[in-house]
Design an enzyme around this catalytic site. Structure first.
Site, PDB file in Angstrom:
ATOM      1  CG  ASP A   1       1.404  -2.260   8.823  1.00 57.39           C
ATOM      2  OD1 ASP A   1       2.202  -1.809   7.963  1.00 57.39           O
ATOM      3  OD2 ASP A   1       1.749  -2.578   9.962  1.00 57.39           O
TER       4      ASP A   1
ATOM      5  CB  CYS B   1       5.324  -1.992   3.983  1.00 56.88           C
ATOM      6  SG  CYS B   1       5.090  -0.854   2.598  1.00 56.88           S
TER       7      CYS B   1
ATOM      8  CG  HIS C   1       4.244  -4.119   0.336  1.00 54.46           C
ATOM      9  ND1 HIS C   1       3.624  -3.817   1.530  1.00 54.46           N
ATOM     10  CD2 HIS C   1       5.071  -5.155   0.597  1.00 54.46           C
ATOM     11  CE1 HIS C   1       4.049  -4.656   2.464  1.00 54.46           C
ATOM     12  NE2 HIS C   1       4.936  -5.465   1.924  1.00 54.46           N
TER      13      HIS C   1
ATOM     14  CG  HIS D   1     -14.062   6.867   0.711  1.00 49.04           C
ATOM     15  ND1 HIS D   1     -15.043   6.647  -0.233  1.00 49.04           N
ATOM     16  CD2 HIS D   1     -14.696   7.392   1.797  1.00 49.04           C
ATOM     17  CE1 HIS D   1     -16.218   7.022   0.259  1.00 49.04           C
ATOM     18  NE2 HIS D   1     -16.025   7.487   1.487  1.00 49.04           N
TER      19      HIS D   1
END
Length: 208
Positions: free
Chosen positions: A13, A16, A120, A201
């Protein structure tokens, strides 16, 4: 010492790193907002150390940026959190199996471990057996006289090598992403960053 090294998955999210640190330090996967505040306060309190050259941003800009839950953390944040908790943070990179150690110059008495797949961060723990509940996880390890954490260190490195063999990482130079907003395909982190800067974006999905 009985047990195995296990990877505790932290939700993807954009927070991490902070939640992985929260888990290994406090067994709490929801500490991101609090730890972002800690980092912003630390950086704001020492503008000479945390200069634009160091941060890549003006001090005030960086403080606002790191408080945004959409923004990712990295080496700067890990170094600050190691000092905040007064524990070393070892971050194992799966692609290279390198271990980056934060806080080692402070000679802290304890260490925690994270694992990084290129995008991540997850938590690395010592679990008594495969499938054991998380409440049995050992996440904090004593640093010995030789500045290692003994057998746990080689187990963690072997775990990272095993993840590398399984290709459990994202090659951020060559991975392919699709923009979740306009569906355009990009290759590598550089193109993704350029697309994000051009369009605003930031929702990318990996695809093969």
């Amino acid at each position: 010492m009985e047990g195995i090294i296990a990877r505790r998955v932290i939700p993807s999210d954009n927070s991490c790193l902070f939640n992985a640190v929260g888990y290994v330090m406090d067994h709490d996967k929801t500490k991101a907002p609090e730890l972002r505040q800690v980092i912003a306060a630390t950086v704001a309190s020492d503008p000479a150390k945390y200069s634009q050259a160091f941060l890549g941003k003006i001090n005030e800009e960086y403080c606002a940026w790191i408080l945004d839950s959409e923004k990712w953390g990295g080496a700067i944040e890990l170094a600050i959190l190691a000092d905040y908790y007064e524990r070393e943070i070892a971050a194992y990179d799966i692609q290279t199996t390198r271990c980056d150690l934060y806080g080692q110059d402070r000679k802290y008495a304890e260490r925690v471990m994270l694992i990084y797949d290129g995008l991540h961060y997850d938590a690395l723990v010592m679990s008594p057996f495969e499938g054991a509940p998380e409440e049995f996880d050992q996440t904090i390890f004593a640093v010995q006289k030789d500045r290692t954490i003994g057998a746990v260190e080689s187990l963690a490195l072997n775990f990272a090598r095993d993840q590398q063999r399984k290709r459990s990482f994202t090659d951020t130079a060559n991975f392919t992403l699709r923009c979740g907003v306009c569906q355009i395909g990009v290759v590598g982190q550089k193109e993704a960053v350029e697309h994000a800067q051009a369009t605003g974006h930031v929702n990318f999905q990996e695809y093969r």
